[in-house]
Every structure is written in C-alpha cells, then in structure tokens.
Write an enzyme that holds these catalytic residues in place. Structure first.
Site, PDB file in Angstrom:
ATOM      1  N   PRO A  23      36.298  95.788   6.884  1.00 41.42           N
ATOM      2  CA  PRO A  23      37.258  95.661   7.984  1.00 41.42           C
ATOM      3  C   PRO A  23      37.858  94.260   8.006  1.00 41.42           C
ATOM      4  CG  PRO A  23      35.009  95.523   8.828  1.00 41.42           C
ATOM      5  CD  PRO A  23      34.901  95.859   7.374  1.00 41.42           C
ATOM      6  N   GLN A  77      34.653 100.316  13.298  1.00 43.01           N
ATOM      7  CA  GLN A  77      33.833  99.165  13.676  1.00 43.01           C
ATOM      8  C   GLN A  77      34.167  98.728  15.097  1.00 43.01           C
ATOM      9  OE1 GLN A  77      34.269  94.827  12.464  1.00 43.01           O
ATOM     10  NE2 GLN A  77      32.527  95.402  11.164  1.00 43.01           N
ATOM     11  N   CYS A 107      31.660  88.708  13.130  1.00 41.84           N
ATOM     12  CA  CYS A 107      32.938  88.028  13.343  1.00 41.84           C
ATOM     13  C   CYS A 107      32.714  86.608  13.869  1.00 41.84           C
ATOM     14  CB  CYS A 107      33.803  88.812  14.328  1.00 41.84           C
ATOM     15  SG  CYS A 107      35.399  88.023  14.653  1.00 41.84           S
ATOM     16  N   LYS A 146      27.307  95.363  10.531  1.00 39.11           N
ATOM     17  CA  LYS A 146      27.797  94.353   9.583  1.00 39.11           C
ATOM     18  C   LYS A 146      27.478  92.995  10.200  1.00 39.11           C
ATOM     19  CE  LYS A 146      31.696  93.124   6.610  1.00 39.11           C
ATOM     20  NZ  LYS A 146      31.856  91.679   6.858  1.00 39.11           N
ATOM     21  N   ASN A 211      28.354  91.902   0.642  1.00 39.87           N
ATOM     22  CA  ASN A 211      29.736  91.558   0.968  1.00 39.87           C
ATOM     23  C   ASN A 211      29.904  90.041   0.844  1.00 39.87           C
ATOM     24  OD1 ASN A 211      31.453  90.840   3.917  1.00 39.87           O
ATOM     25  ND2 ASN A 211      32.473  91.877   2.243  1.00 39.87           N
ATOM     26  N   GLY A 212      31.042  89.608   0.327  1.00 40.13           N
ATOM     27  CA  GLY A 212      31.319  88.182   0.268  1.00 40.13           C
ATOM     28  C   GLY A 212      31.605  87.669  -1.129  1.00 40.13           C
ATOM     29  N   ASP A 213      32.789  87.133  -1.330  1.00 39.40           N
ATOM     30  CA  ASP A 213      33.203  86.511  -2.594  1.00 39.40           C
ATOM     31  C   ASP A 213      33.250  87.483  -3.767  1.00 39.40           C
ATOM     32  OD1 ASP A 213      33.360  84.246  -1.104  1.00 39.40           O
ATOM     33  OD2 ASP A 213      31.781  83.131  -2.137  1.00 39.40           O
ATOM     34  N   GLY A 235      36.597  92.848   0.959  1.00 44.27           N
ATOM     35  CA  GLY A 235      37.661  92.641   1.925  1.00 44.27           C
ATOM     36  C   GLY A 235      38.809  91.871   1.339  1.00 44.27           C
ATOM     37  N   ARG A 236      38.670  90.540   1.284  1.00 44.73           N
ATOM     38  CA  ARG A 236      39.782  89.699   0.825  1.00 44.73           C
ATOM     39  C   ARG A 236      40.172  89.981  -0.627  1.00 44.73           C
ATOM     40  NH1 ARG A 236      37.969  83.840   1.918  1.00 44.73           N
ATOM     41  NH2 ARG A 236      35.898  84.755   1.618  1.00 44.73           N
TER      42      ARG A 236
END
Length: 341
Positions: A23, A77, A107, A146, A211-213, A235-236
């Site tokens: 998200p 979410q 968040c 998350k 999740n992440g990078d 995500g990104r």
C-alpha cells in the site's frame, strides 16, 4: 525461490505467486492496482491506507479507497487507534469486498502517529493488542498486520518487535509484513533484512512477508534467500518499474524503451476511463516522469509536462516518443537502475 512456482497462505486464502503490491498513499489506488494486475506477476494487492475514522464518517475519499481491482485476493489496509472504530471500519471494508483486512502499524507520517496510530502503535503493545482483538472479532476474513521494527533505535536494539510478533500469534493474526526500518528512520538509510530473518527464526504459525528496498527483480530472490520469508511485498520498486513483478517471475530483465512508453500510455488509458479530467492530468504528470525514466529525451518530455494542460496533449507527446524510440530501435535497456532508498 522460483517465484513462478511460489505461494503462501493467509488463513484459508492462497497467495500465488508469493508477491504482493504494498500500500502506498496516493499511489496504489484502484486504477494503479488494475494496471499492475494487467501487467502481471502479482499474487496480492493491498489498498491505500484507509482511515478508520474517515470510513465511519462515510467520507467519500475513504469509501472510494475500498474499491477492488478485480484480482484475488485483495486486502484493505486500515489505520486507527480506537478499537471500536477499527472494528467498525473492518466490517465496512469486508462489506465492500475485501478478502483480507490489514492493520497498519508502520506508517511513519506525523499526521497518523500524532493520533497514536500507524507506527506509534508499536509504543504500546497493550493498546495494539486491544485493537487487534476488536478487528478480529468483528470480521470473518483473515486479519494481517504491516509493521516496522520499532519506533526508534532503542526499540530496534531491544528487539521489541519480536514481542509484538508473539502477541499477534496469540490473538490469531494470519500474516505479518515487516518493513525493517524504524519510524525515526522514515525511508532513509537501509532496510536491514536481518530483522526479517530474526522474525522468521521465531517460527510463528503465520507467514512472514518481507518488505523494503526491493528495487531490482533480483532483490526479491535475494531477500528470500537471506531471510527465509514466505513472500515479498514491493512498493516503491513498482512505482518506478511496473514490470518488476513480471520480471521476477519470468527472469526477463530487458525491457525496451518502446515497451516502457506503451505501458505508460496503457496506464493513462485506464486512468482516463476512471477519473475526471483534473485528477487524470494530475496522475499523468506524477507518473510520466517515473515511468519514462531512462528513455532518451525523457528530460525534454518532463519539462514539457509543466505546460501541457490536457491529458490528450500528454498522450500525443508519449506517442511521439514511441516513434522516436522506434527510429533509434536496437537500444533495449534493463530497467531500472538501482535507486537510492
């Protein structure tokens, strides 16, 4: 992991392949999720973060965020801090078609944490537990979380997040996605995947999603190899490269400039069919620069975006880029180059 054969379960639901779209606020709306589903390679989509309080007030923008994308499974979410509000919002989400309710405990935005929601929930395990119990008791679909690995470096070094993982299991959470940064880090520094590996080592009954990078296709394979996580949420990386999920599955890394531009045009066609002219123009200007990064003369195109005032004008410029790229042909290039975190 061979992602083409991968899967994991969230309760009774199977996520196959084991890849999920994270998200992202004002990014992963219905149009974007439909687009990414169409490109292919996804096992799970998640809505933008939806405020529980806004849903209860029947705010139009919040209700609009609940729209599905035609794929299965689809998670909504929610973010909040009052147990009763979160329970009511979870009911609304499932009534709107959500197959999974995901609770945001990650968040870092101050407008969220000031209300003791999002990553601020990690500062109070009893409050977090009360919210989880309320949501789980309110719905019949699987409930997931998350999270980040703490509020700050102190929490991170103590490993407080591991106690949260145990609490989640005790209360019936069906899956947990871990973004291994603290709230204090925001999106700076490096996502420390070793914290995902420590979570996996606990041997919880539910799957751990990393999740992440994850910016390049190979990052997903490396994350699983290094951590043992059951699935990967991106995500990104998808924001800069909508091909990423399909690339992970097929292991094809070379995407031509023409393919990139045509994909951008296709996304805008979806947006135009679903949004009014003002919103369409805003989205086209936001995503044009991202999706066309690395294409010859894309800097000239981005400069033109400032003066183009109608969606059709942007489409015309993209079509001219297609013709220009075809003339140059031969230049197929891998996407994307590694981006800084």
């Amino acid at each position: 992991m061979d992602f083409s054969q991968s899967e994991f379960a969230i309760g009774s639901l199977v996520v196959k392949p084991a890849l999920a779209l994270a998200p992202l606020h004002e990014i992963t709306d219905q149009a974007f999720r439909i687009f990414i589903r169409e490109v292919g390679g996804l096992g799970l989509t998640v809505s933008e973060m939806v405020s529980c309080e806004a849903l209860i007030r029947k705010a139009h923008k919040a209700e609009k965020m609940l729209a599905g994308d035609g794929g299965f499974p689809f998670a909504v979410q929610i973010v909040g801090s009052r147990p009763e509000a979160m329970a009511e919002a979870a009911k609304i989400a499932t009534q709107s078609g959500a197959n999974i309710v995901d609770i945001n405990m990650g968040c870092p935005a101050s407008n969220i944490t000031s209300g003791l929601a999002g990553s601020a929930m990690l500062r109070d395990i009893l409050k977090a537990e009360n919210c989880i119990k309320s949501v789980i008791s309110a719905v019949t679909v699987p409930v997931t979380v998350k999270m980040r690995i703490g509020w700050d470096e102190t929490q991170k070094s103590r490993g407080d997040y591991l106690e949260f993982l145990k609490m989640y299991e005790n209360n019936g959470i069906s899956a947990v996605t871990i973004h291994p940064r603290t709230r204090a880090q925001q999106y700076s520094g490096k996502a420390d995947w070793s914290f995902i590996a420590k979570a996996v080592e606990l041997g919880m009954s539910y799957p751990i999603i990393g999740n992440g990078d994850v910016i390049l296709p190979d990052d997903a394979t490396r994350m699983v190899a290094e951590t043992g996580c059951s699935g990967v949420m991106i995500g990104r990386g998808a924001m800069y490269n909508p091909f990423i999920f399909k690339q992970i599955l097929t292991k094809v890394t070379n995407i031509s400039h023409v393919e990139k531009i045509n994909l951008t045009i296709r996304f805008f066609e979806i947006v135009m069919s679903m949004c009014d002219e003002k919103e369409t123009l805003h989205k086209m200007k936001k995503f044009s620069g991202l999706f066309t990064k690395g294409i010859p003369n894309c800097s000239v195109f981005r400069q033109k975006l400032n003066i183009l005032g109608h969606p059709t004008e942007i489409l015309k410029e993209l079509e001219l880029m297609v013709q220009s790229s075809k003339q140059l042909q031969s230049t197929e290039t891998s996407i994307p180059t590694r981006l800084s975190s």
